[in-house]
Design a protein around this motif. Sequence first.
Motif, PDB file in Angstrom:
ATOM      1  N   LEU A  54     -15.441   1.348   1.053  1.00 20.41           N
ATOM      2  CA  LEU A  54     -14.625   1.069   2.241  1.00 20.41           C
ATOM      3  C   LEU A  54     -13.578  -0.006   2.002  1.00 20.41           C
ATOM      4  N   GLY A  55     -13.654  -0.682   0.873  1.00 22.47           N
ATOM      5  CA  GLY A  55     -12.684  -1.726   0.581  1.00 22.47           C
ATOM      6  C   GLY A  55     -12.617  -1.967  -0.911  1.00 22.47           C
ATOM      7  N   SER A  56     -11.834  -2.953  -1.308  1.00 18.50           N
ATOM      8  CA  SER A  56     -11.586  -3.183  -2.727  1.00 18.50           C
ATOM      9  C   SER A  56     -12.469  -4.274  -3.322  1.00 18.50           C
ATOM     10  N   TYR A  57     -13.162  -5.008  -2.461  1.00 15.05           N
ATOM     11  CA  TYR A  57     -14.074  -6.037  -2.978  1.00 15.05           C
ATOM     12  C   TYR A  57     -15.192  -6.266  -1.961  1.00 15.05           C
ATOM     13  N   THR A  58     -16.222  -6.966  -2.396  1.00 21.08           N
ATOM     14  CA  THR A  58     -17.454  -7.103  -1.615  1.00 21.08           C
ATOM     15  C   THR A  58     -17.206  -7.503  -0.160  1.00 21.08           C
ATOM     16  N   PRO A 310     -11.059  13.267   6.427  1.00 19.69           N
ATOM     17  CA  PRO A 310     -10.226  12.311   5.693  1.00 19.69           C
ATOM     18  C   PRO A 310     -11.050  11.075   5.327  1.00 19.69           C
ATOM     19  N   VAL A 311     -10.692  10.479   4.208  1.00 20.35           N
ATOM     20  CA  VAL A 311     -11.337   9.233   3.776  1.00 20.35           C
ATOM     21  C   VAL A 311     -10.316   8.113   3.882  1.00 20.35           C
ATOM     22  N   ILE A 312     -10.771   6.978   4.374  1.00 24.16           N
ATOM     23  CA  ILE A 312      -9.863   5.831   4.450  1.00 24.16           C
ATOM     24  C   ILE A 312     -10.527   4.618   3.809  1.00 24.16           C
ATOM     25  N   ALA A 313      -9.746   3.897   3.015  1.00 20.48           N
ATOM     26  CA  ALA A 313     -10.187   2.604   2.491  1.00 20.48           C
ATOM     27  C   ALA A 313      -9.211   1.562   3.007  1.00 20.48           C
ATOM     28  N   ASP A 314      -9.742   0.424   3.353  1.00 21.44           N
ATOM     29  CA  ASP A 314      -8.985  -0.526   4.170  1.00 21.44           C
ATOM     30  C   ASP A 314      -8.999  -1.904   3.525  1.00 21.44           C
ATOM     31  N   GLN A 315      -7.831  -2.482   3.406  1.00 20.61           N
ATOM     32  CA  GLN A 315      -7.762  -3.848   2.879  1.00 20.61           C
ATOM     33  C   GLN A 315      -6.835  -4.696   3.752  1.00 20.61           C
ATOM     34  N   PRO A 316      -7.351  -5.266   4.827  1.00 19.37           N
ATOM     35  CA  PRO A 316      -6.519  -6.179   5.600  1.00 19.37           C
ATOM     36  C   PRO A 316      -6.173  -7.398   4.749  1.00 19.37           C
ATOM     37  N   GLU A 322      -2.598  -8.669  -0.427  1.00 18.14           N
ATOM     38  CA  GLU A 322      -1.743  -8.075   0.593  1.00 18.14           C
ATOM     39  C   GLU A 322      -2.489  -6.968   1.327  1.00 18.14           C
ATOM     40  N   THR A 323      -1.954  -6.572   2.472  1.00 17.24           N
ATOM     41  CA  THR A 323      -2.530  -5.470   3.230  1.00 17.24           C
ATOM     42  C   THR A 323      -2.356  -4.158   2.451  1.00 17.24           C
ATOM     43  N   ARG A 324      -3.402  -3.365   2.411  1.00 16.77           N
ATOM     44  CA  ARG A 324      -3.355  -2.039   1.794  1.00 16.77           C
ATOM     45  C   ARG A 324      -4.216  -1.100   2.623  1.00 16.77           C
ATOM     46  N   LEU A 337       1.438   0.452   2.120  1.00 16.64           N
ATOM     47  CA  LEU A 337       1.651  -0.962   1.770  1.00 16.64           C
ATOM     48  C   LEU A 337       2.515  -1.593   2.861  1.00 16.64           C
ATOM     49  N   PRO A 338       1.939  -1.857   4.016  1.00 16.64           N
ATOM     50  CA  PRO A 338       2.748  -2.252   5.166  1.00 16.64           C
ATOM     51  C   PRO A 338       3.482  -3.581   4.996  1.00 16.64           C
ATOM     52  N   ASP A 339       2.973  -4.459   4.130  1.00 16.64           N
ATOM     53  CA  ASP A 339       3.663  -5.741   3.948  1.00 16.64           C
ATOM     54  C   ASP A 339       5.043  -5.551   3.324  1.00 16.64           C
ATOM     55  N   THR A 340       5.223  -4.447   2.605  1.00 20.46           N
ATOM     56  CA  THR A 340       6.535  -4.169   2.015  1.00 20.46           C
ATOM     57  C   THR A 340       7.166  -2.911   2.609  1.00 20.46           C
ATOM     58  N   GLY A 341       6.466  -2.284   3.556  1.00 22.40           N
ATOM     59  CA  GLY A 341       7.006  -1.078   4.183  1.00 22.40           C
ATOM     60  C   GLY A 341       7.108   0.108   3.239  1.00 22.40           C
ATOM     61  N   THR A 342       6.281   0.140   2.215  1.00 26.39           N
ATOM     62  CA  THR A 342       6.370   1.231   1.239  1.00 26.39           C
ATOM     63  C   THR A 342       5.078   2.045   1.195  1.00 26.39           C
ATOM     64  N   HIS A 343       5.188   3.220   0.559  1.00 28.29           N
ATOM     65  CA  HIS A 343       4.035   4.099   0.390  1.00 28.29           C
ATOM     66  C   HIS A 343       4.009   4.627  -1.044  1.00 28.29           C
ATOM     67  N   ARG A 344       2.836   5.082  -1.437  1.00 27.35           N
ATOM     68  CA  ARG A 344       2.694   5.826  -2.694  1.00 27.35           C
ATOM     69  C   ARG A 344       1.934   7.099  -2.353  1.00 27.35           C
ATOM     70  N   LEU A 345       2.261   8.165  -3.045  1.00 27.29           N
ATOM     71  CA  LEU A 345       1.565   9.433  -2.810  1.00 27.29           C
ATOM     72  C   LEU A 345       1.138  10.037  -4.153  1.00 27.29           C
ATOM     73  N   TYR A 346      -0.102  10.515  -4.201  1.00 25.89           N
ATOM     74  CA  TYR A 346      -0.606  11.165  -5.411  1.00 25.89           C
ATOM     75  C   TYR A 346      -1.411  12.393  -5.026  1.00 25.89           C
ATOM     76  N   ARG A 347      -1.435  13.350  -5.969  1.00 27.69           N
ATOM     77  CA  ARG A 347      -2.300  14.518  -5.823  1.00 27.69           C
ATOM     78  C   ARG A 347      -3.561  14.190  -6.614  1.00 27.69           C
ATOM     79  N   ILE A 348      -4.520  13.535  -5.992  1.00 26.55           N
ATOM     80  CA  ILE A 348      -5.573  12.895  -6.797  1.00 26.55           C
ATOM     81  C   ILE A 348      -6.472  13.863  -7.531  1.00 26.55           C
ATOM     82  N   THR A 349      -6.672  15.048  -6.999  1.00 30.41           N
ATOM     83  CA  THR A 349      -7.599  15.939  -7.690  1.00 30.41           C
ATOM     84  C   THR A 349      -7.009  16.443  -8.995  1.00 30.41           C
ATOM     85  N   GLU A 350      -5.703  16.320  -9.154  1.00 28.88           N
ATOM     86  CA  GLU A 350      -5.089  16.803 -10.393  1.00 28.88           C
ATOM     87  C   GLU A 350      -4.612  15.681 -11.297  1.00 28.88           C
TER      88      GLU A 350
END
Length: 408
Positions: A54-58, A310-316, A322-324, A337-350
């Motif tokens: 659910l997040g990137s660290y404990t 859908p799966v969501i992972a959250d990093q306030p 930074e927020t992710r 990446l709301p702190d910079t107003g940007t996004h990344r998109l990947y086709r993760i299964t491939e």
Amino acid sequence: MRRPDLPEDVSLFLITVDTLRWDAPGFMGSERDVTPNLDALVAGGTIYDRAYALGSYTGQAIPPLLTGRYASELHRNNRHETKVSDRETFAAELVCGPKVKCGAVLSHFLFDRQFGWSQGFHDWIMAPSSPPEQMSRDLKYNSHSVAAKAIEWLSKPENTEGRFWFWTHFMDPHKEYIEHPGFRRFGDDRRDMYDHEVLFTDHHIGEMLARFRELPAAGRTVVIVTADHGEAFNEHGRWCHGKELWEEIIRVPLAVVGPGVAAKRIARQTSQIDLFATILDLFGVKAPEGIHGRSLVPEWVEGQELPERPVIADQPRNPYYETRRAFIKDGWKLHDLPDTGTHRLYRITEDYERGDSLVESEPEAFARIKEAYDLFVATELEPLPALDYGGDYRSMPPPQGARRDRRP
Ligand SMILES: [Zn+2]
């Protein structure tokens, strides 16, 4: 949907291993034989091949797992050491009581009672580390003492003669990766040393499981094995964990074994957000209205599988990160990446997030996934709430870059 034939007095043994990335155990494909005890444990159970933390660290992964609420929704402080308000309802508060005994053995300062994660547990036992004087650099280890404290708890008949929820959190795969004399080494690079730590941890889990198997209660106990998050080995120019929500950081092992649980593998993406409802369901506790997630218990039967969500992972944002947010749907993964107003998109299964983001080259997919993500945020997530039990996340100071990579 038919439920597994769970015993009426079913109990739960939750084993979490810090920093155990999805591909580290043998049962998830590692060929280094670093988890013989966990492999033997889950061999007859249900294994989730695409489980997500659910997040990137404990501090932003464990409280959501225990409350069924995403990190940004929690009433909490604004520190790396996440203190959760007693306004939050933890699974243990709903499950534990005179009829269900609850104990936990923890292994790191982040779990200290002062941070509020112990809410609901009868026993909250902090295992000592060796050597304690090196705590500041994480040059410590304590799988042996987690196992010893766990064996002590399991050996008291009053803890396990009725229904119980017992939880152990092992820490040693976390950096710094240190050498344990007498245990096999795989080489000198970081992954080699990490695997050495996993092997060391599994050995002590094995000693704990040996005691567990002797208990009369073992035959009526469901065991869940998972991790709080993964670990990066420079797949995206980064080591360790925290800060980002790449697959190597948020994908984790998840396996369940016990009476009535079928031996099978589930390929569908699954979020740990479901563990809250699952734990409640095991103990016959009705889930509160409007919670995230759903019980996984019905699909532990052969032939049953729940539909994909859908799966969501959250990093306030915290003082170091930074927020992710990551949103995974239909084989696509969107990073927000709301702190910079940007996004990344990947086709993760491939492509497993290799190469360039597809935001520009796949505009239709980006629009579609972004729309689904925006809808999810608008309808499923509570508005970003309290920090320091009041205030607003927008008033938080910006992250301090200098120390970002030094934190657990
Ligand atoms: Zn952790």
